[in-house]
Design an enzyme around this catalytic site. Structure first.
Site, PDB file in Angstrom:
ATOM      1  N   GLU A  37     -59.027  90.833 -21.289  1.00 50.85           N
ATOM      2  CA  GLU A  37     -57.673  91.381 -21.266  1.00 50.85           C
ATOM      3  C   GLU A  37     -57.154  91.205 -19.844  1.00 50.85           C
ATOM      4  O   GLU A  37     -57.632  91.850 -18.916  1.00 50.85           O
ATOM      5  CB  GLU A  37     -57.700  92.867 -21.650  1.00 50.85           C
ATOM      6  CG  GLU A  37     -56.329  93.526 -21.628  1.00 50.85           C
ATOM      7  CD  GLU A  37     -56.404  95.049 -21.685  1.00 50.85           C
ATOM      8  OE1 GLU A  37     -55.344  95.665 -21.825  1.00 50.85           O
ATOM      9  OE2 GLU A  37     -57.520  95.619 -21.566  1.00 50.85           O
ATOM     10  N   ASP A  48     -51.642 103.160 -15.460  1.00 48.22           N
ATOM     11  CA  ASP A  48     -52.789 102.713 -14.674  1.00 48.22           C
ATOM     12  C   ASP A  48     -53.142 103.692 -13.564  1.00 48.22           C
ATOM     13  O   ASP A  48     -52.274 104.214 -12.883  1.00 48.22           O
ATOM     14  CB  ASP A  48     -52.487 101.336 -14.048  1.00 48.22           C
ATOM     15  CG  ASP A  48     -52.308 100.269 -15.101  1.00 48.22           C
ATOM     16  OD1 ASP A  48     -53.020 100.331 -16.109  1.00 48.22           O
ATOM     17  OD2 ASP A  48     -51.458  99.386 -14.918  1.00 48.22           O
TER      18      ASP A  48
END
Length: 252
Positions: A37, A48
């Site tokens: 990914e 994130d």
């Protein structure tokens, strides 16, 4: 006797350099990763944690562009044609050039599927259709914060794969695999979609606990941290990343 657990490993294109990111990808494949990914660096990521945010900031400071990330993916695809590659990004990078145009470029680079967390599955600016037209799949994200009604709607929407974020918040902090986690995964899987499960996965014990409930375990920040810790020694970086991938994919 150990069993093989499928791993989707998260890498940031160009971090800390294209050469070292490529070395990390080689290590992940050597350690048993089935899916790469690849995240395009983004300046304001919503999900994130610090490890990935810091890495993205460092790459962007080199004026790294989307075309550079796609060139990195294309090189990966040429070296590992048998490995599934998913592109992870945020909506603005996809929407700016045009969703159809972006998907065509991604498919040409060797991308098999798109993971765009901030494009909702039922209001995706044409992403699912553009993916289909280019031989890719759109992989929507399910989160525990979703209402029961919305989660059911997603599960029954007919997506081949769904990415299940195992908890709310940001990536990188440790995730406890408990009965609530497993109940959530069962709900995501209720419509027959295969499920990728991740967010805070960093060791073999966690992947073993998840293995019976997901198509593949997703791990990202753990690898980004190892890359950061070993970025001054290419050989150590390879060995550290390979060892961690092997730990996650092969249960005791």
């Amino acid at each position: 006797m150990s069993r093989k657990i499928k791993l989707m490993s998260h890498l940031i294109a160009g971090y800390p350099t294209d050469e070292l990111a490529f070395e990390a990808a080689r290590a992940l494949v050597a350690g048993g990763a089935n899916i790469l990914e690849i995240q395009l660096p983004f300046s304001d990521p919503s999900a994130d944690g610090p490890a990935i945010q810091g890495a993205c900031t460092e790459v962007l400071s080199r004026s790294y562009k989307t075309k550079d990330g796609l060139a990195f993916i294309s090189k990966l695809h040429k070296e590992f044609p048998e490995i599934t590659i998913y592109l992870m990004s945020y909506a603005s990078l996809v929407y700016t050039p045009g969703v159809k145009e972006f998907c065509a470029l991604a498919a040409k680079a060797g991308v098999n599927g798109m993971i765009i967390p901030d494009l909702p599955f039922d209001n995706d600016e044409g992403l699912t259709q553009a993916c289909k037209e280019n031989g890719m799949i759109n992989i929507p994200v399910a989160a525990p914060s979703m209402t029961e009604e919305r989660l059911k709607k997603l599960a029954e929407a007919g997506f081949p794969y769904i990415y299940a974020a195992l908890r709310t918040g940001i990536t990188g902090t440790s995730t406890k695999i408990d009965s609530a986690t497993l109940d959530f995964l069962k709900k995501v899987n209720a419509g027959g979609s295969k499920v990728y499960g991740g967010f805070g996965i960093s060791n073999g014990q966690q992947s073993e606990a998840l293995a019976d409930y997901v198509e593949a375990v997703v791990a990202g920040s753990v690898f980004v941290r190892l890359i950061t810790e070993n970025k001054n020694d290419k050989k150590k970086l390879f060995e550290a990343v390979k060892a961690k991938a092997s730990e996650i994919t092969h249960s005791a």
